[in-house]
Design a protein around this motif. Sequence first.
Motif: not given
Length: 309
Positions: A283-309
């Motif tokens: 089982s790797i579900i606890w890593d999976e749960a933590e990675n919501r934080l890191h993946a969503q931060k990356a998504l927001l950073v990426w979207l903001l960069a795309q829309n500010n380009a």
Amino acid sequence: MTRHFLRDDDISSVEQAEILDLALELKRDRFAVKPLAGPQTVAVIFDKSSTRTRVSFAVGIADLGGSPLIISTANSQLGGKETASDTARVLERQVAAIVWRTYGQAGLEEMALGTTVPVVNALSDDFHPCQLLADLLTIREHRGDLSGQTIVFLGDGACNMGQSYLLAGATAGMHVRIASPVGYTPSETVMADAAVIAQRTGGSVELFTDPLAAVAGADVVVTDTWVSMGKEEEKAIRLGDLGRYRVDAAMMALAKPDAHFMHCLPADRGYEVDADVIDGAQSIIWDEAENRLHAQKALLVWLLAQNNA
């Protein structure tokens, strides 16, 4: 044109890899970038109760230098007197992005239409794309290159997780198997969309009714709750229909010896998955749960960069 993230195929294979690369960087150095410094505000709207989504977005927005504004639709005009598009036109003048955990996909699409700030699907009845970014990040950490991995989703393939696995997995070049009984299969449209993506990426998508055949030789075995919010009155029927898709030690033994188990949580122990699988070495579900934080931060950073380009 403003970029949004409403379903998993709103990003290309290259863009998906970029976001996952960035997520790994932000996991290594959590406070490395502050695109929301000011602080700028991100509206995080909830139609449904939440633990992981609420915590990970609130913490992640703060990590990025911003301020999360948590809004409950029960205490707002959205969905009552005001349409999604009118709410978006008010919010876009005050916030950097809008995140919405809701029911119907149509509301998200209406909110995004013509909105000048990114709109993110934090969960709908049809898709759970932020969870899939976290899941793909977790698989990549534990198993390396996503391309060519065989992943099996067991249970209600028509749920948002089953449908997102089809789109996100195909985008990553994975071989996605959905094992569900008749009446619980994904949308034919989503299946068709995923098949087109898989042809382009070298992945594949396949439906099974036999869970044992689906799990044979799998790299990753995934399930989700059988009784989602809003379907509590169907519990007895759903448990009867889905019983043979429960993930237990015997089911995991059919996958590869080094296979991993994943679940987006919350889990109904003893229903869709046995406790010894949840708490077991695969089982790797606890890593999976933590990675919501890191993946969503990356998504927001990426979207903001795309829309500010």
